[in-house]
Design a protein around this motif. Structure first.
Motif, PDB file in Angstrom:
ATOM      1  N   UNK A  45       0.826  -1.209   0.000  1.00  0.00           N
ATOM      2  CA  UNK A  45       0.000   0.000   0.000  1.00  0.00           C
ATOM      3  C   UNK A  45       0.860   1.259   0.000  1.00  0.00           C
ATOM      4  N   UNK A  46       1.899   1.277   0.822  1.00  0.00           N
ATOM      5  CA  UNK A  46       2.786   2.443   0.819  1.00  0.00           C
ATOM      6  C   UNK A  46       3.526   2.556  -0.508  1.00  0.00           C
ATOM      7  N   UNK A  47       3.869   1.413  -1.095  1.00  0.00           N
ATOM      8  CA  UNK A  47       4.518   1.448  -2.399  1.00  0.00           C
ATOM      9  C   UNK A  47       3.605   2.017  -3.469  1.00  0.00           C
ATOM     10  N   UNK A  48       2.352   1.554  -3.472  1.00  0.00           N
ATOM     11  CA  UNK A  48       1.394   2.068  -4.450  1.00  0.00           C
ATOM     12  C   UNK A  48       1.136   3.553  -4.239  1.00  0.00           C
ATOM     13  N   UNK A  49       0.985   3.952  -2.978  1.00  0.00           N
ATOM     14  CA  UNK A  49       0.725   5.359  -2.686  1.00  0.00           C
ATOM     15  C   UNK A  49       1.869   6.255  -3.111  1.00  0.00           C
ATOM     16  N   UNK A  50       3.094   5.881  -2.751  1.00  0.00           N
ATOM     17  CA  UNK A  50       4.241   6.710  -3.122  1.00  0.00           C
ATOM     18  C   UNK A  50       4.453   6.711  -4.629  1.00  0.00           C
ATOM     19  N   UNK A  51       4.202   5.575  -5.273  1.00  0.00           N
ATOM     20  CA  UNK A  51       4.330   5.527  -6.726  1.00  0.00           C
ATOM     21  C   UNK A  51       3.345   6.451  -7.413  1.00  0.00           C
ATOM     22  N   UNK A  52       2.095   6.464  -6.930  1.00  0.00           N
ATOM     23  CA  UNK A  52       1.089   7.353  -7.511  1.00  0.00           C
ATOM     24  C   UNK A  52       1.429   8.818  -7.258  1.00  0.00           C
ATOM     25  N   UNK A  53       1.860   9.117  -6.038  1.00  0.00           N
ATOM     26  CA  UNK A  53       2.195  10.509  -5.715  1.00  0.00           C
ATOM     27  C   UNK A  53       3.351  10.997  -6.577  1.00  0.00           C
ATOM     28  N   UNK A  54       4.393  10.194  -6.678  1.00  0.00           N
ATOM     29  CA  UNK A  54       5.560  10.610  -7.458  1.00  0.00           C
ATOM     30  C   UNK A  54       5.226  10.730  -8.941  1.00  0.00           C
ATOM     31  N   UNK A  55       4.388   9.840  -9.453  1.00  0.00           N
ATOM     32  CA  UNK A  55       4.012   9.923 -10.865  1.00  0.00           C
ATOM     33  C   UNK A  55       3.127  11.137 -11.130  1.00  0.00           C
ATOM     34  N   UNK A  56       2.225  11.454 -10.200  1.00  0.00           N
ATOM     35  CA  UNK A  56       1.366  12.635 -10.372  1.00  0.00           C
ATOM     36  C   UNK A  56       2.193  13.912 -10.325  1.00  0.00           C
ATOM     37  N   UNK A  57       3.130  13.973  -9.378  1.00  0.00           N
ATOM     38  CA  UNK A  57       3.997  15.153  -9.287  1.00  0.00           C
ATOM     39  C   UNK A  57       4.844  15.293 -10.551  1.00  0.00           C
ATOM     40  N   UNK A  58       5.366  14.175 -11.034  1.00  0.00           N
ATOM     41  CA  UNK A  58       6.173  14.215 -12.259  1.00  0.00           C
ATOM     42  C   UNK A  58       5.349  14.699 -13.441  1.00  0.00           C
ATOM     43  N   UNK A  59       4.116  14.220 -13.544  1.00  0.00           N
ATOM     44  CA  UNK A  59       3.255  14.652 -14.651  1.00  0.00           C
ATOM     45  C   UNK A  59       2.909  16.135 -14.526  1.00  0.00           C
ATOM     46  N   UNK A  60       2.621  16.573 -13.294  1.00  0.00           N
ATOM     47  CA  UNK A  60       2.250  17.976 -13.096  1.00  0.00           C
ATOM     48  C   UNK A  60       3.411  18.912 -13.412  1.00  0.00           C
ATOM     49  N   UNK A  61       4.600  18.549 -12.964  1.00  0.00           N
ATOM     50  CA  UNK A  61       5.767  19.388 -13.237  1.00  0.00           C
ATOM     51  C   UNK A  61       6.154  19.308 -14.713  1.00  0.00           C
TER      52      UNK A  61
END
Length: 270
Positions: A37-53
């Protein structure tokens, strides 16, 4: 054996004992807080931040459509890579390298925790080095992939069975065939090498574990991280050139092809 020989032998063992690094905090440390769960959460957060930036840097609306497409491909590719890296950090796969960077090392208690000691049933959802746990994880993953492949096959047969109407868009239908093919191939590869090689082989040769248990666990979770990019291709235009990605169709494919490529690259590393 005389008393003098026994004392000398004990001295030799004491001198040859490998000194253990100092334990910092509770055994397992960061690994106590990591799971799928922490892996999925951090993966989603990092991918969203990467897409936004990254979206701020992509030349949207430029008159050069080729240049814009290259920027979009780079953005989606970076997002997929961020997902894989974020997931691996969140699952605890890089706990060892991070500790080495901080000047610490994995202690014996840490290694025992990573091997599943005291984790209970949570060890099946964590970065665990126990070869039996990894073998079961591979087996479950293979069954899930076979189920996904079977579901895609049923969708394909539905399209073929309904002769009087068009159930799916032709491009989506081609993407279903390609995704079904690569999912089934990956599932059949890991269903043989994963459960048999991890669960049964060490027992057959009398080994306590695999030669490189942390790399063995890393291999499975890389496979786990590679599946979402592959399945997401259906939402991004799909892979219309089949699972073989024949050229020039592979070059002309929509951005969904990037999910296929990231999956293959990650699977190759695993």
């Amino acid at each position: 054996m005389s008393t003098i020989d026994a004392i000398q032998t004990s001295d030799i063992f004491e001198q040859s004992a490998v000194p253990q690094p100092k334990q910092h905090g509770k055994a397992g440390g960061f690994l106590h807080r990591t799971n799928v769960l922490t892996g999925t959460g951090l993966g989603l957060v990092l991918s969203i931040v990467t897409y936004a930036v990254g979206s701020k840097l992509v030349p949207w609306g430029t008159q050069n459509s080729d240049y814009s497409q290259v920027g979009l491909n780079a953005l989606i590719g970076a997002t997929y890579i961020a997902w894989v890296i974020g997931f691996m950090i969140g699952i605890g796969a890089f706990a060892g390298p991070f500790r080495w960077m901080l000047g610490h090392d994995i202690t014996h208690d840490d290694a025992e925790y990573m091997a599943g000691k005291g984790q209970g049933k949570w060890k099946y959802w964590k970065y665990t080095t126990d070869h039996k746990v990894v073998g079961i994880q591979y087996l479950v993953m293979a069954l899930v992939l076979l189920g996904c492949g079977g579901f895609f096959a049923m969708l394909i047969r539905t399209e073929l069975g309904v002769t009087w109407a068009e159930v799916f868009d032709p491009n989506f239908y081609n993407s279903l065939i390609g995704t079904h093919g690569i999912v089934m191939i990956i599932a059949m590869i890991i269903v043989v090498s994963g459960p048999l090689g991890n669960f049964i082989m060490p027992i057959m040769i009398g080994s306590r574990d695999m030669a490189f248990p942390r790399l063995n666990a890393l291999s499975f979770w890389l496979l786990f991280a590679a599946v979402p990019p592959l399945l997401s291709n259906l939402l991004l235009g799909g892979i219309r050139d089949g699972w073989t990605a024949y050229q020039p169709l592979g070059t002309q494919a929509p951005i969904g092809m990037l999910g296929y490529q990231i999956c293959i690259i990650t699977f190759a590393f695993s």
